[in-house]
Write a protein that holds these residues in place. Structure first.
Motif, PDB file in Angstrom:
ATOM      1  N   SER A 156      28.366 -21.818 -30.426  1.00 13.54           N
ATOM      2  CA  SER A 156      28.549 -22.979 -31.371  1.00 13.54           C
ATOM      3  C   SER A 156      28.160 -22.183 -32.407  1.00 13.54           C
ATOM      4  O   SER A 156      28.925 -23.058 -33.221  1.00 13.54           O
ATOM      5  CB  SER A 156      26.959 -23.460 -30.675  1.00 13.54           C
ATOM      6  N   LEU A 157      27.589 -21.117 -32.883  1.00 15.32           N
ATOM      7  CA  LEU A 157      26.998 -20.908 -34.812  1.00 15.32           C
ATOM      8  C   LEU A 157      28.757 -20.124 -34.889  1.00 15.32           C
ATOM      9  O   LEU A 157      28.874 -20.553 -35.751  1.00 15.32           O
ATOM     10  CB  LEU A 157      26.186 -20.287 -34.266  1.00 15.32           C
ATOM     11  N   PHE A 158      29.047 -19.824 -34.566  1.00 17.77           N
ATOM     12  CA  PHE A 158      30.669 -19.057 -34.614  1.00 17.77           C
ATOM     13  C   PHE A 158      31.335 -20.982 -34.665  1.00 17.77           C
ATOM     14  O   PHE A 158      32.311 -20.678 -36.150  1.00 17.77           O
ATOM     15  CB  PHE A 158      31.509 -18.517 -33.378  1.00 17.77           C
ATOM     16  N   VAL A 159      31.481 -21.651 -33.841  1.00 14.58           N
ATOM     17  CA  VAL A 159      32.160 -23.007 -34.454  1.00 14.58           C
ATOM     18  C   VAL A 159      31.751 -23.368 -34.995  1.00 14.58           C
ATOM     19  O   VAL A 159      32.578 -24.192 -36.262  1.00 14.58           O
ATOM     20  CB  VAL A 159      32.491 -23.993 -33.085  1.00 14.58           C
ATOM     21  N   LEU A 160      30.528 -23.676 -35.751  1.00 12.97           N
ATOM     22  CA  LEU A 160      29.806 -24.242 -36.901  1.00 12.97           C
ATOM     23  C   LEU A 160      30.105 -23.782 -38.446  1.00 12.97           C
ATOM     24  O   LEU A 160      30.808 -24.355 -38.688  1.00 12.97           O
ATOM     25  CB  LEU A 160      28.798 -24.322 -36.846  1.00 12.97           C
ATOM     26  N   PHE A 165      36.670 -26.857 -34.660  1.00 16.00           N
ATOM     27  CA  PHE A 165      36.965 -27.601 -34.651  1.00 16.00           C
ATOM     28  C   PHE A 165      35.801 -28.634 -34.117  1.00 16.00           C
ATOM     29  O   PHE A 165      34.380 -27.948 -34.218  1.00 16.00           O
ATOM     30  CB  PHE A 165      37.294 -27.935 -32.720  1.00 16.00           C
ATOM     31  N   LEU A 166      35.782 -30.090 -33.623  1.00 13.15           N
ATOM     32  CA  LEU A 166      34.793 -31.002 -33.855  1.00 13.15           C
ATOM     33  C   LEU A 166      34.560 -30.771 -32.406  1.00 13.15           C
ATOM     34  O   LEU A 166      34.888 -30.985 -31.457  1.00 13.15           O
ATOM     35  CB  LEU A 166      35.351 -32.857 -34.359  1.00 13.15           C
ATOM     36  N   ILE A 167      32.637 -30.333 -32.239  1.00  7.98           N
ATOM     37  CA  ILE A 167      31.800 -30.864 -30.971  1.00  7.98           C
ATOM     38  C   ILE A 167      31.640 -32.143 -30.575  1.00  7.98           C
ATOM     39  O   ILE A 167      30.569 -32.174 -31.250  1.00  7.98           O
ATOM     40  CB  ILE A 167      31.149 -29.623 -30.407  1.00  7.98           C
ATOM     41  N   ASP A 168      31.683 -33.315 -30.508  1.00  8.77           N
ATOM     42  CA  ASP A 168      31.136 -34.788 -30.530  1.00  8.77           C
ATOM     43  C   ASP A 168      30.382 -34.834 -29.651  1.00  8.77           C
ATOM     44  O   ASP A 168      29.893 -35.217 -28.504  1.00  8.77           O
ATOM     45  CB  ASP A 168      33.357 -35.330 -29.367  1.00  8.77           C
ATOM     46  N   VAL A 169      29.423 -34.292 -30.322  1.00  8.21           N
ATOM     47  CA  VAL A 169      27.615 -34.525 -29.469  1.00  8.21           C
ATOM     48  C   VAL A 169      27.586 -35.973 -28.903  1.00  8.21           C
ATOM     49  O   VAL A 169      26.713 -36.351 -28.268  1.00  8.21           O
ATOM     50  CB  VAL A 169      27.290 -33.612 -29.889  1.00  8.21           C
ATOM     51  N   ILE A 170      28.214 -36.819 -29.970  1.00  7.43           N
ATOM     52  CA  ILE A 170      27.751 -38.286 -30.653  1.00  7.43           C
ATOM     53  C   ILE A 170      28.540 -39.296 -29.433  1.00  7.43           C
ATOM     54  O   ILE A 170      28.486 -39.945 -29.186  1.00  7.43           O
ATOM     55  CB  ILE A 170      27.737 -38.281 -31.643  1.00  7.43           C
ATOM     56  N   MET A 265      22.463 -28.376 -24.474  1.00  7.47           N
ATOM     57  CA  MET A 265      22.372 -28.056 -25.101  1.00  7.47           C
ATOM     58  C   MET A 265      24.122 -29.444 -26.092  1.00  7.47           C
ATOM     59  O   MET A 265      24.005 -28.624 -27.536  1.00  7.47           O
ATOM     60  CB  MET A 265      22.917 -26.700 -25.238  1.00  7.47           C
ATOM     61  N   PHE A 266      24.586 -29.347 -25.774  1.00  6.02           N
ATOM     62  CA  PHE A 266      25.667 -29.951 -26.113  1.00  6.02           C
ATOM     63  C   PHE A 266      26.016 -31.539 -26.005  1.00  6.02           C
ATOM     64  O   PHE A 266      26.028 -32.175 -26.247  1.00  6.02           O
ATOM     65  CB  PHE A 266      27.239 -29.470 -25.449  1.00  6.02           C
ATOM     66  N   ASN A 267      24.295 -31.815 -25.389  1.00  5.94           N
ATOM     67  CA  ASN A 267      23.896 -33.578 -25.717  1.00  5.94           C
ATOM     68  C   ASN A 267      24.865 -34.007 -24.575  1.00  5.94           C
ATOM     69  O   ASN A 267      25.862 -35.209 -25.108  1.00  5.94           O
ATOM     70  CB  ASN A 267      23.803 -33.874 -26.990  1.00  5.94           C
TER      71      ASN A 267
ATOM     72  N   ARG B  17      22.775 -18.065 -40.959  1.00  2.00           N
ATOM     73  CA  ARG B  17      22.645 -18.023 -39.784  1.00  2.00           C
ATOM     74  C   ARG B  17      23.952 -16.574 -39.821  1.00  2.00           C
ATOM     75  O   ARG B  17      24.715 -15.958 -38.737  1.00  2.00           O
ATOM     76  CB  ARG B  17      24.426 -19.605 -39.632  1.00  2.00           C
ATOM     77  N   LEU B  21      24.571 -14.020 -36.965  1.00  3.94           N
ATOM     78  CA  LEU B  21      25.807 -13.859 -36.266  1.00  3.94           C
ATOM     79  C   LEU B  21      26.548 -12.030 -36.585  1.00  3.94           C
ATOM     80  O   LEU B  21      26.836 -11.762 -35.188  1.00  3.94           O
ATOM     81  CB  LEU B  21      27.168 -14.225 -36.433  1.00  3.94           C
ATOM     82  N   VAL B 338      21.660 -42.661 -32.623  1.00  2.00           N
ATOM     83  CA  VAL B 338      21.514 -42.374 -31.595  1.00  2.00           C
ATOM     84  C   VAL B 338      20.360 -41.721 -30.893  1.00  2.00           C
ATOM     85  O   VAL B 338      19.557 -41.814 -31.635  1.00  2.00           O
ATOM     86  CB  VAL B 338      22.952 -40.469 -31.668  1.00  2.00           C
ATOM     87  N   ASP B 343      18.280 -30.776 -27.243  1.00  2.00           N
ATOM     88  CA  ASP B 343      18.331 -29.718 -27.382  1.00  2.00           C
ATOM     89  C   ASP B 343      18.072 -29.437 -28.543  1.00  2.00           C
ATOM     90  O   ASP B 343      19.413 -30.178 -29.379  1.00  2.00           O
ATOM     91  CB  ASP B 343      19.585 -28.870 -26.579  1.00  2.00           C
ATOM     92  N   ASN B 345      19.834 -27.220 -30.103  1.00  2.00           N
ATOM     93  CA  ASN B 345      20.988 -26.849 -30.493  1.00  2.00           C
ATOM     94  C   ASN B 345      22.375 -28.077 -30.971  1.00  2.00           C
ATOM     95  O   ASN B 345      23.127 -28.176 -31.517  1.00  2.00           O
ATOM     96  CB  ASN B 345      21.774 -26.256 -29.082  1.00  2.00           C
ATOM     97  N   ALA B 346      21.842 -29.400 -29.733  1.00  2.00           N
ATOM     98  CA  ALA B 346      23.226 -30.521 -30.186  1.00  2.00           C
ATOM     99  C   ALA B 346      22.536 -30.527 -30.974  1.00  2.00           C
ATOM    100  O   ALA B 346      23.688 -31.699 -31.879  1.00  2.00           O
ATOM    101  CB  ALA B 346      22.550 -31.117 -28.997  1.00  2.00           C
ATOM    102  N   ILE B 349      24.143 -28.857 -33.777  1.00  2.00           N
ATOM    103  CA  ILE B 349      26.059 -29.202 -33.994  1.00  2.00           C
ATOM    104  C   ILE B 349      25.924 -30.892 -34.529  1.00  2.00           C
ATOM    105  O   ILE B 349      27.215 -30.708 -35.543  1.00  2.00           O
ATOM    106  CB  ILE B 349      26.127 -29.339 -32.260  1.00  2.00           C
ATOM    107  N   GLU B 352      24.965 -30.577 -38.206  1.00  2.00           N
ATOM    108  CA  GLU B 352      25.976 -29.441 -39.009  1.00  2.00           C
ATOM    109  C   GLU B 352      27.744 -30.255 -39.096  1.00  2.00           C
ATOM    110  O   GLU B 352      28.020 -30.013 -40.727  1.00  2.00           O
ATOM    111  CB  GLU B 352      26.059 -28.299 -37.978  1.00  2.00           C
ATOM    112  N   GLN B 353      28.080 -30.913 -38.380  1.00  2.00           N
ATOM    113  CA  GLN B 353      29.443 -31.281 -38.394  1.00  2.00           C
ATOM    114  C   GLN B 353      29.173 -32.959 -38.811  1.00  2.00           C
ATOM    115  O   GLN B 353      29.697 -33.517 -38.964  1.00  2.00           O
ATOM    116  CB  GLN B 353      30.422 -31.481 -37.187  1.00  2.00           C
ATOM    117  N   GLN B 355      27.773 -35.949 -37.702  1.00  2.00           N
ATOM    118  CA  GLN B 355      27.745 -36.807 -36.805  1.00  2.00           C
ATOM    119  C   GLN B 355      26.419 -37.600 -36.969  1.00  2.00           C
ATOM    120  O   GLN B 355      26.191 -39.009 -36.138  1.00  2.00           O
ATOM    121  CB  GLN B 355      28.291 -36.412 -35.486  1.00  2.00           C
TER     122      GLN B 355
END
Lengths: 319, 665
Positions: A156-160, A165-170, A265-267, B17, B21, B338, B343, B345-346, B349, B352-353, B355
């Protein structure tokens, strides 16, 4: 065989009963009362009357034995009641809403797991003690050693960090609704979960392959002049797969365990997420029902595997 | 050093971060990587703690209260002149023609845009899934308000919840002809929502004008605690407050509240976040399903119309096209909530993205670390938590009815140490009035001079030990000190029972204290019955900035919340006089004197400890009304932000935003 299956089913029902009973008492032993926990930080502002009213609504004011008896009887009748947290929703609704997500992720993890484990295990056995074997075995040990949450968190940290790419947790899309967004959402958990599940299967398959390849009937097959690919796939792999089948039941339990972590972790609003949220919110009916559901799934998966194994290998059935 | 810079420096010098890494990559994988991540956190903690220890004192002594005092003075002046201003505004408004009003509104809007506030866009935030009902009058759960404050209205609202400066809402002006009468001049042209799921409910009366009778119905309902079917309900949380209304008179434009006794604090209660107004037809028609939350049971007069409320799934509201304050307010087109991320982590994400537009993780270190990695795009805000943390000693019964023991306990409480141990230094000590009620609280630098709050804790402990020994404390045997199970069930606070017991054991050089847990189910009834064991936990939320109500409730002889059975003529006389005092400056002084009096007596066993602080991160484009500690601590800020929050979608930080569309009307 029939008697064996009946005995196993009775045993499975007993295991499910024990798991349900355990979940019933476990959530009540934990610190925090369900009526207060449902109010979160604001519980201190609730009056005694409000808490008492809520406990009465939940049936928590009854003696524990009565609560247990009611729960058992309701569960047998498949009447799981309503969620304590989302009081307008039945437990069945909550499970029905969550299950598709868990099935999607679970299937993807299994696909990744076996798609990696089979060729890797096979190659490792075929090229025993060569660099490719060492490399693949090192990777398998790495996958075994790295906890799934760590792999997923680092990914996840790498992706961020590199905005990959978008991780659509919402949005939480289903695969059939929005395949692209769903796959990018599931990508890290399915790879992390798949790799974690891969390692044991890969190592088992390798050792089985090595054992089978030394058997007389494989030597005979080679002596007959069969192509090496035919020898490996038709004669060796089929027999090496039998023990692998037996660990599939255990693998399913491992995957469910991984899913609890990965969904949170990914909702991903699946069953694993439901377990954690119901635990924190002391949503007793949901927690108990989900534990029973998972117990049913794991126990009967193992049962089916055992029965299949008996069918595939008659020696097991006879013994 | 200013307080703002103190809070900003809280998160500096963290491991980035990318650093984590690359360190992970260098060190390999598995355990090595794990250890590195863990070390990063540890380092963070150490720096935060060290900074807090040194800087919190400075912070408490310096700039904050100078600014706060100025705000208080302004607030007092504003309050004193408020009636005249409101009356003038009302008169002025009535005199203006519709055209003039429109011109004025357009000019105001232009002015606001020119000041930098912009219209449009939406905000997406997390909300805890604690929606026990859709009826704000029957809940204690603040997440319910997080939604409803955008949809429904109160009679008044706080311009600044910390100082207590009031402004109009459904009542655009108010008068206090005497200490027992409040005349509310109701705003004209306010209509119930005429669209959305609530308007479609068969019981609703969509689009009709709000009437004084509607407001009277809401007040009657709460003060009588009676539902439409005639049944009494125990969960009207503000029934005691509304019970202070003896009678009401109303005509087409005003509502007069006749109080049963003089109460200068009453007017602030009208802005209490829980005092939202329901539509009688809809709520009256759905009272039997009040725990089944969905958007169809909610209608209001507020700036947004609820279009979705599916607990555990999602919530959204869109701008009310007929809101009375249009075109000036609200600024946003929509709001989306929402549900809680389990967690970090979610949540990370999602933030940071882009959303979600706001992030406040339960673990402050996570929040601070993320801010650190996004410093160019984000800023930190700090929210004081209205759940006050306290230690209660049953001073109404033996052996604790010896004032020496009560004082010894109060002196032995190491408030700053608790803040460090349990909240990583994010919090400030509170006296009998919490620091969040800043207009009424004893300033931090003054508080440091009082026993129990001294920076030199050794002096406190020396006195505590002497009192303990003199009162025969060592002969009391084993003492169980209770922590609420709910508190201890949080992983970060699970060690609290032991920490509290050890704090007393060390202070009194003994091993008599044991930390145990009990559920609220046991704590609250025994507390109300005035037969409780000593305990550590949250106490009920402060709901309004005016501290007089809390003080009267806790310390006067006949008060309902006086669980310590305190009976002191000086306190009774002073607080009852303060309750009737319309001059804020005089009232502040009275409350201050009582606070000092109480603290000299170990707070009579009601030892308020502290209010902790949650940091939150926002992108630069996200503008709440109060964005820094100097402006306010965001104590119940929902209705304030419902009309004042705005987003600047032209800000560079808005690039790449992934807004979730609200459910449309």
């Amino acid at each position: 065989m029939q008697g064996y299956i009946i005995r196993r089913i009775i045993g499975a029902i007993f295991v499910v009963f024990l798991a349900g009973t355990f979940s019933f008492f476990a959530i009540r032993i934990l610190p925090g009362d369900a009526a207060s926990a449902a109010l979160g930080l604001d519980a201190g502002s609730a009056s005694a009357e409000q808490i008492a009213e809520r406990r009465a609504e939940y049936g928590l004011d009854k003696p524990l034995a009565t609560q247990y008896g009611n729960w058992l009887w309701d569960t047998i009748r498949l009447d799981l009641g309503n969620s304590f947290t989302n009081r307008a929703n039945s437990v069945w609704y909550e499970i029905g809403r969550s299950l598709p997500y868990s099935i999607e992720l679970g299937v993807l993890i299994v696909i990744v797991g076996f798609a990696v484990a089979f060729p890797v295990g096979l190659l490792s056995a075929i090229f025993q003690d060569r660099w490719i074997d060492y490399t693949l075995r090192s990777l398998a040990i790495l996958a075994l050693a790295a906890p799934v949450f760590w792999t997923a968190a680092i990914a996840s940290l790498f992706v961020l960090e590199w905005e990959l790419f978008l991780i659509d947790v919402i949005g939480q899309p289903h695969i059939w609704e929005n395949p692209k967004d769903a796959i990018t959402w599931y990508l890290i958990p399915m790879l992390a979960g798949g790799f974690a599940g891969t390692a044991a299967t890969m190592r088992l398959l390798r050792s089985q392959m090595l054992e089978v390849m030394r058997q007389d009937y494989v030597r005979t097959a080679r002596a007959k002049g069969l192509r090496e690919s035919v020898v490996i796939i038709r004669h060796a792999l089929r027999n090496a797969l039998l023990p692998v089948l037996t660990v599939m039941g255990v693998t399913v339990a491992t995957i469910i365990g991984s899913q609890v972590i990965l969904e949170n972790m990914f909702n991903i609003p699946g069953i694993g997420n439901l377990i954690i949220s119901s635990l924190f919110e002391r949503d007793n009916p949901v927690f108990q029902s989900v534990i029973v559901l998972i117990a049913v799934f794991v126990v009967f998966t193992n049962l089916v595997v055992d029965i299949l194994y008996g069918i595939i290998d008659p020696r097991i059935r006879l013994s | 050093m200013s307080e703002r810079s103190y809070w900003q420096r809280m998160s500096r010098k963290r491991m980035s971060r990318r650093g984590i890494l690359s360190a992970s990559a260098r060190a390999g994988v598995g355990a090595a990587g794990l250890a590195l991540v863990g070390c990063g956190d540890d380092d963070d903690d150490g720096q935060s703690v060290a900074q807090v220890q040194q800087q919190q004192q400075a912070m408490q002594q310096q700039a904050q209260d100078q600014a706060m005092q100025q705000q208080q003075q302004q607030a007092m002046q504003q309050d004193q002149h408020q009636q005249a201003q409101q009356q003038a505004m009302q008169q002025q408004a009535q005199e203006q023609s519709t055209q003039e009003q429109a011109e004025q509104q357009a000019a105001q809007q232009q002015a606001m845009v020119s000041e930098g506030k912009k219209y449009g866009g939406s905000i997406i935030e997390q909300s805890a899934n604690v929606y026990e009902t859709y009826d704000a009058q029957r809940t204690v759960a603040s997440p319910v308000l997080q939604v409803l404050a955008n949809v429904q209205s109160k009679l008044l609202r706080f311009e600044n919840p910390n100082t207590g400066v009031l402004t109009g809402d459904l009542a655009e002006g108010w008068e206090l002809p005497d200490a027992t009468t409040i005349v509310l001049h109701l705003r004209g042209g306010v209509n119930w929502h005429d669209a959305g799921p609530g308007a479609d409910h068969p019981s609703a009366a969509p689009g009709r004008a709000l009437t004084p009778a509607d407001i009277a119905w809401n007040i009657d309902r709460q003060r009588n605690k009676v539902l439409e079917n005639g049944e009494e309900a125990s969960n009207f949380g503000r029934s005691a407050y509304w019970g202070g209304v003896g009678s009401m008179d109303y005509d087409d434009v005003s509502l007069t509240l006749n109080l049963t006794e003089a109460d200068a604090t009453f007017v602030q209660g009208l802005a209490n976040e829980f005092n939202l107004m329901n539509q009688p037809e809809l709520v009256g028609g759905t009272e039997d399903q009040y725990t089944e939350v969905d958007a169809s049971k909610v209608i209001g007069t507020g700036p947004y119309i609820l279009t979705r409320w599916d607990p555990g799934e999602g919530i959204s509201a869109v701008k009310n096209p007929n809101f009375y304050a249009l075109p000036d307010k609200p600024y946003l087109d929509a709001r989306v909530w929402v549900q809680t991320f389990q967690d970090p982590n979610a949540y990370r994400i999602a933030f940071e993205q882009k959303q979600v537009d706001f992030m406040s993780d339960p673990d402050p270190n996570t929040t601070l670390a993320i801010h650190d990695s996004l410093q160019d795009e984000t800023y930190l805000t700090f929210q004081g938590v209205a759940n006050t943390v306290a230690i209660f000693t049953p001073s109404n019964k033996a052996p604790w009815n010896d004032l020496r023991l009560t004082r010894a306990i109060d002196l032995a409480i190491n408030r700053r140490q608790l803040i460090q141990q349990l909240h990583n230094g994010l919090g400030k000590v509170s006296g009998p009035v919490t620091w969040m009620q800043e207009a009424w609280a004893i300033p931090q630098e003054d508080l440091e001079t009082f026993p129990g709050y001294r920076i030199d804790k050794e002096q406190d402990i020396e006195e505590a030990r002497a009192l303990w020994n003199a009162a025969g404390g060592p002969e009391l045997g084993q003492i169980d000190w209770v922590t609420s199970e709910l508190w201890a069930s949080r992983s970060a606070w699970s060690a609290t029972p032991g920490i509290v017991a050890e704090m007393f054991n060390q202070a009194f050089d003994t091993d008599q204290f044991n930390g145990i847990t009990k559920p609220y189910l046991e704590i609250i009834p025994s507390w109300i019955a005035k037969d409780f064991d000593p305990f550590f936990s949250w106490i009920p939320n402060i709901e309004i900035p005016d501290a007089r109500a809390d003080m009267i409730g806790a310390f006067t002889t006949d008060a309902g919340s006086n669980y310590w059975e305190i009976s002191d003529p000086y306190i009774d006389d002073t607080l009852n006089a303060a309750k009737q005092e319309l001059d804020y400056e005089t009232a502040y002084q009275m409350v201050r004197e009582v606070q000092e009096y109480v603290m000299e007596r170990g707070q009579f066993g009601r030892s308020i400890c502290y209010n902790y602080i949650y940091p939150a991160i926002r992108y630069n484009y996200n503008h709440p009304q109060l964005s820094s500690p100097e402006e306010g601590w965001n104590f119940l800020p929902y209705s304030l932000n419902s009309v004042e929050q705005w987003v600047d979608l032209d800000d560079p930080s808005a690039e790449g935003r992934q807004p979730t569309a609200p459910v449309p009307l």
